[in-house]
Each structure stands twice: as C-alpha cells, then as structure tokens.
Scaffold this active site. Structure first.
Site, mmCIF file in Angstrom:
data_model
loop_
_atom_site.group_PDB
_atom_site.id
_atom_site.type_symbol
_atom_site.label_atom_id
_atom_site.label_comp_id
_atom_site.label_asym_id
_atom_site.label_seq_id
_atom_site.Cartn_x
_atom_site.Cartn_y
_atom_site.Cartn_z
ATOM 1 N N ASP A 272 0.856 -1.173 0.000
ATOM 2 C CA ASP A 272 0.000 0.000 0.000
ATOM 3 C C ASP A 272 0.900 1.234 0.000
ATOM 4 O O ASP A 272 2.126 1.131 0.136
ATOM 5 C CB ASP A 272 -0.981 -0.025 1.186
ATOM 6 C CG ASP A 272 -2.221 0.810 0.882
ATOM 7 O OD1 ASP A 272 -2.158 1.673 -0.021
ATOM 8 O OD2 ASP A 272 -3.260 0.624 1.538
HETATM 9 C C1 BGC Z 1 -5.060 3.155 0.071
HETATM 10 C C2 BGC Z 1 -5.223 2.163 -1.050
HETATM 11 C C3 BGC Z 1 -5.060 2.859 -2.380
HETATM 12 C C4 BGC Z 1 -3.719 3.543 -2.409
HETATM 13 C C5 BGC Z 1 -3.422 4.245 -3.718
HETATM 14 C C6 BGC Z 1 -3.814 4.008 -0.074
HETATM 15 O O1 BGC Z 1 -3.779 5.051 0.839
HETATM 16 O O2 BGC Z 1 -5.058 2.470 1.300
HETATM 17 O O3 BGC Z 1 -6.446 1.514 -0.947
HETATM 18 O O4 BGC Z 1 -5.210 1.937 -3.423
HETATM 19 O O5 BGC Z 1 -3.689 4.515 -1.375
HETATM 20 O O6 BGC Z 1 -4.136 5.391 -3.859
#
Ligand code: BGC
Length: 712
Positions: A272
């Site tokens: 993530d």
């Molecule tokens: C989130 C993800 C997301 C990623 C990219 C993160 O903060 O937890 O779900 O896909 O950002 O934007």
C-alpha cells in the site's frame, strides 16, 4: 512452442540482460507528478527506474479532484518506456477505480446490498471499459476487507460483515474488471486488497492494530481473497495494519505462507501507499534499507510510492540482506502480469467511443437495487402521484457527496441532485422545497427529508465515533416532525449509522447510500413505486455505536443473557438492549411476503456421502400475500449445532432473488453440500463433522423458519 514456455523464455532473456538497478526499477511504482516534475519522472522512466505509475497525485483517498486524465501524457510516458528505456519494458498504469470511473456507481457496500452480483459484474465491465479508455491498466479494486465496525470510514469500500457476500462480490468485481481476456481492449487488472485484516482495525480506527485468531482468519477474513484468486486476480495489495503484532508488509507469514503457499496466489503483491517506509513507524525497521529487506523478503514485490526499493535495494543485495533470486522472482512475477495484460504488444491507449448514456442507466439500475427500504409504517410509500410533497434538508441539493468517497473521475455537474429528481416526478404545484423547514404551516400530504452524509466523512482516514445524523439534520427533523405530517427519510449515506433516536422520527425510511451519479433519480423512482425496493442490508445497523462490534454471524455464549445477536431480553448490557436496530439481510418491499415451512428431501445423511460430493435439497414456498409486486431475496442460513469448536449461530450460505407478482407463490429450492456444511479449523484445514445442522430459510438472518438435518 507453447505460449507459456515462450513467455517464460522471453522473461528469462530480458532478466538476464537487466542490471540490478533496472530490476529494482520494475519493482518500483511512482505516482504521477505535478507539471514541474514531469521531466524528472520521464528521465527516471528513460533510465528504467520505474515499473509502474500510480495515476494520481498525493494520498488523496479519492476525494481531491485531480482533473481529467491526460491520455497523451501517459502515452508519452509509455513511449519513453518502450522506445528509450534499456529493455523497452512497458509501464503498468494503476488507479483507484473503485466504484466507477466517469460514471459513478454506488459505493461497494451499497452494491453488496443489491445482492445482484450479475448486475455488479456487468457494471464493473462498464467501469473497466471507461477506465481502460483513459489509460488505466490496473484498478486497485476490489477491496475485500470484511468489517464489523461502521465507525471505520472504509467500511463503505467493502462488502460488510459476511464472508459469503464478500466472496460473491470478489468474484463479480474481478470477473467484471478483467473480462474474458486481460489483453482485450476494455479489460483492466483487478487488485484484491488489502491483505489482510485491515477491516478489523481496533475501534474502527483506520490503519490501527488488528487482532484476528487463526480460526477467524480462515473462516471470515480469507474467503473473499480465496475467491478473488480463484476468479483470476493477478495482483494483491498488502495492507497497512499489523495483524497480531506483525505489520503485514513485513510479514512473510501472511504474504508468503498464507497468501501464496496456502491460498495459491501466484501473481504479484504491491505494497500500500508508502507502507514499506512506514515499517519504520511500525517499529520493525530502523531505516528504509531494513524496511526494504523486510518487505521484499516477506513477499511485497512492488513498492508503491516511497522509492525504498529503488533507493535501497541494490545496497541491501550487496550487503547480503536480499538475495538476487528474491529480486528476480519478484521481477518475473511483474513481467508475467505485464505480458498477460498484453502490454508488450499493445502498450498504448487508443480512445474508443463509449456509450456513457447506457452506463448511466446501469448505474441507476444498481442504485435502485442497492437502496434498502428500512421502514414503511402505514404503507406511506410508495407516494401517490397526486400527493403534495414538502421536501426539506440540505441533502436535497447535494451532488458531490452522492458519489461517495473514491470517485476521482465522476462529474459532479452531470449528477442530478434529489430536488431535481423530485421535480422530474411532480408538477411544480405539488412540490415545495424548504431547505431548513422554516415555514410552519403546510398543506403538504407528506414531508420528505433528504439526509446526506458528507463524502469526506467516510472513506480512507475518515473514521468517526458518532455514527449518526448531524446536529443540523436532527434540528430539521424536529422542525419537520412538528408539522404533524407523515415523514419520509431518504438517507444518502455512506456508512451504516446507529438508528436509535433517528429512525423513530420517520414513518418511512429509504436508505439510498452514496449511490453514485444516478442515485437521486433512483431514489425518486423508488419513492413513487416506479421501481420496487429490494435491497437487503449486508451489514448490521446497531442501535448505538457503543454496541459495536455487532454482527450476525457471531458465536453463542454459554449464558443465555447474550443469546443470538442480543435478541433475548435482558440483553448483555444492563443499560440498553443490544439487539440490532436493523439486522443483517433486512430490507422491506412494498408488499408482504409469507414463507412456508422449510422442507428437506433427506432428514439424515452420512458424512462420507457428503464428502463424496452428495448434495441434498431444501425448499420453501414463498408467497406474495400483499397488494403489490415484489422482488424478494430468499436467504438461506446454516447453524452447525455441535462441533469441535463453537460455530456461528447463523451463516449465510445461499440466497435467491425472485420476482413475485402480487398473489403469486413459488417454490424455491437450494442444493447444499460439503462447502455449505464444512468449515476451516484453526490450522486452516477444511473440516466436515457429523452432527445436526439447522437450515434456516427466510427474509433475513433473524428468521426462525428452519429444518434440522442430521449428518451421521
Ligand atoms: C489506500 C489504497 C489505495 C492507495 C493508492 C492508499 O492510501 O489504502 O487503498 O489503493 O492509497 O491510492
């Protein structure tokens, strides 16, 4: 030579020519940059230091408008990667296309309420088509985090509290996004996220510690991921949280032993956003190098955003902390996915005409099926066409929040608000809008209150402790109540809320959720009976937030005080009754449905028969005894009454959506077998035990309509 062998030979060949830095480049995802940094990004692509691009700027949780996607820019970046980078490896473009692109469909939690997984699959086909037309190869959906806590803002991105619903959702979204073949125009790679346990964050506090037993993990939290993998998901995102003390992005146990060895996943794992770097704050790495070592060795193949891998990877290899084989393995996984997506043969985005109007129709159909009729006393709904309506509440003029969180590409100005939708239904002299309900005399027959949760109040990093309507809405409600008319509430909310002290104001409640760009029209259709309400709750609505967590598939206590779901008085709290306000599976129609007794073709079966694949049949007669047609969701729950470990008091195992004309009766039957009766023990072994099973069939999880089947 077969294709697979050819691809593997190709990958081996490319790999043998790559420097270590270029390999770490493939493992690196950078985000799109602002204009002033574009040249720098292009230079990195040219040097082969980037494998993938996150198509947004900043950790925006999908709420900060980013402007339209500039396909030319992405094509230009791709051209640099293909024509100027050392090995011509194309970039993979990823974006948070969560529940729509230009056309915004209901938030995923609302979609789950439709129980119409074919429609959901079709909607994701459309979503993929729109996203692919804007350069997107890879969507960071579906989010498969089971959650029992509506305080957690991200509950709206998932499917609620039930693993069976989660599995249906996983399959529908993956199949919808990926289509028949990944390399076809209009297909987008799915990413099952967040692995694992993110939705179990303590107290619903985003990014926080989660504690899940092995038994709980196998039976509740893994099934949706298992199904996503079975449906062909080739990427998984590791979650931010720690689970039982192990930060997931550093956990070889969860990312390799459970995800790969146990679930059989063979695609690649992306971290993530900045989760590798965050291992320092998690308290398991002292610096980015150690974080890189931990994450890559644990099984995080691609590093999102923080550049830890590209900055620290080579040195970590030289110091013997990471083996070249580990790096190669990760690069291979990523190249395989790029090959499967067809990027080596069709790297560029070519715009195609898209039938947005028909996509809006699907969005409206899904919004209508997702809305849940929670209350309808005295059959106040559907409204009569000749009724005079007083519409109140600032929710009636809201547009953006109707989209919900994670709607980066929706067009607010193409989204009708609820006042406009009501104007499409009623002539001017029958509809009066008084935002703050200020006039205290009205000749209206009914007052409709539009309540809308701000889209910033749910989604990522948007947990709240007071899950209720706002003070302003309470104030409006009190004013409206004084008018002495029938009160209808239309809730455009993301999360479930605590209903005690709210629901009592209303004669009727339609929970329309953050239902997307056509939800206002869908809600108006439902209010006037132009379509039939049929949504069912995929998550419990508690009386009070202080009763959380509260979920239907709970275990029995040895004491009677806390019997099923708090249904037995006195409840488990001295000061309040902790049964759900609205239970899982609940939802009304405009008619009345009667269930006959549950019948079974065999009262007794043997374990060995079932293990050998034998199935048995249970059935029920369902009759529409009301005055209108109805769409009913017939739900089947199981309770394994005696096992080596306490089993849930109810588990949804199947459902059937049926349309019943007024007065019509149909027999609905289900076949059950080993998958419905067995469970995972705490070692993760699928187990089937002899004993009695209650099979319930009814309108929601509280049904008492059952038959008992014995397994000898
Ligand atoms: C989130 C993800 C997301 C990623 C990219 C993160 O903060 O937890 O779900 O896909 O950002 O934007």
């Amino acid at each position: 030579m077969d294709m697979k062998k050819k691809s593997e030979d190709f990958i081996d060949q490319v790999l043998s020519e790559m420097t270590l830095r270029e390999k770490f480049g493939q493992l690196t995802q950078l985000e799109t940059v602002r204009a002033e940094q574009e040249e720098e990004l292009k230079e990195k692509v040219r040097r082969g230091e980037v494998g993938s691009i996150l198509m947004s700027v900043g950790a925006t949780a999908g709420n900060t408008p980013q402007g339209d996607i500039n396909t030319d820019f992405y094509n230009e970046l791709q051209k640099i990667a293909v024509e100027e980078s050392p090995h011509g490896i194309p970039l993979l473009f990823g974006r948070d296309v969560i529940h729509g692109h230009r056309t915004v469909y209901p938030i995923p939690l609302a979609m789950a309420a439709s129980f119409d997984f074919d429609l959901i699959r079709n909607c994701y086909r459309e979503i993929a088509e729109e996203a692919a037309n804007d350069s997107v190869h890879w969507s960071f959906a579906p989010m498969l985090d089971l959650s029992r806590d509506p305080r957690w803002g991200r509950i709206i991105e998932g499917y609620g509290e039930d693993p069976f619903v989660g599995s249906q959702m996983a399959k529908a979204v993956v199949e919808g996004l990926q289509g028949n073949a990944l390399d076809e125009v209009g297909s987008v790679l799915a990413c099952a996220k967040h692995f694992v346990g993110y939705g179990a964050a303590e107290g619903g506090r985003d990014y926080c510690h989660a504690e899940i037993s092995d038994y709980g993990l196998y039976n509740y939290y893994l099934p949706a991921f298992r199904e996503a993998i079975r449906a062909g998901a080739l990427t998984v995102m590791s979650s931010f949280n720690d689970l039982n003390g192990e930060p997931i992005s550093a956990s070889r146990y969860y990312l390799t032993e459970i995800l790969r060895d146990y679930l059989g996943f063979n695609g690649f794992v992306v971290s993530d956003y900045a989760a590798v770097h965050q291992l320092i704050r998690n308290g398991v790495a002292k610096d980015d190098r150690e974080a890189t070592e931990l994450a890559l060795n644990a099984g995080v193949d691609m590093d999102m955003w923080d550049s830890c891998y590209i900055n620290e990877g080579e040195r970590a290899v030289r110091e013997g902390r990471i083996s070249v084989e580990t790096v190669d393995r990760a690069v291979k996984k990523i190249l395989r996915v790029k090959l499967a997506k067809g990027l080596f043969t069709s790297p560029y985005c070519e715009k195609k005409p898209i039938d947005y109007a028909s996509h809006r129709e699907s969005a409206k159909a899904l919004a209508a099926k997702s809305a849940v009729l929670l209350k309808n006393e005295g059959d106040v709904l559907p409204l009569n066409r000749s009724a005079k309506v007083l519409l109140v509440g600032e929710g009636a003029t809201e547009r953006r929040s109707l989209h919900g969180s994670w709607a980066l590409d929706g067009k607010v100005d193409e989204t009708p608000n609820f006042y406009e939708a009501m104007q499409e239904k009623l002539p001017i002299n029958q509809l009066h809008y008084d935002k703050n309900c200020e006039s205290n005399i009205t000749d209206a027959d009914v007052v409709v209150v539009a309540l809308c949760e701000d889209h910033y109040s749910s989604g990522e990093n948007a947990s709240i402790s007071h899950i209720s309507i706002t003070d302003y809405e309470k104030f409006i409600l009190k004013r409206a109540k004084v008018l002495g008319k029938k009160l209808v509430g239309v809730f455009f909310y993301g999360r479930p809320i605590a209903m005690q002290g709210v629901a009592e104001y209303f004669d009727a409640i339609l929970y329309a959720w953050h239902g997307g760009c056509e939800v206002a029209r869908a809600a108006a259709d439902l209010l006037f009976g132009d379509c039939l309400p049929c949504g069912r709750l995929p998550v419990t609505f508690p009386r009070r937030a202080t009763h959380l967590p509260l979920y239907y598939n709970c275990y029995s206590s040895g004491h009677e005080v806390n019997s099923y779901y708090g249904e037995c008085l006195p409840g488990c709290y001295r000061d309040s009754h902790a049964s759900p306000y609205y239970p899982f599976g609940y939802g009304l129609s405009y008619s009345s449905i009667r269930y006959g007794s549950v019948l079974c073709d065999r009262a007794e079966l043997s374990v060995s028969e079932i293990q050998a694949g034998k199935r048995f049949c249970v059935s029920v007669e369902v009759e529409n005894v009301g005055m209108r047609d109805a769409e009913e969701t017939v739900q089947l729950y199981i309770c394994d009454k005696v096992a080596k470990i306490s089993r849930p008091l109810r588990e949804l195992k199947s459902f059937r959506k049926i349309f019943l004309k007024k007065g019509e009766a149909v027999a609905v039957s289900f076949e059950l077998g080993i998958n419905d009766l067995g469970y995972y023990n705490k070692k993760g072994e699928f187990t089937l035990e002899a004993g009695d099973f209650d099979v319930f069939i009814g309108e929601n999880c509280l049904t008492k309509n059952k038959v008992t089947v014995s397994l000898k």
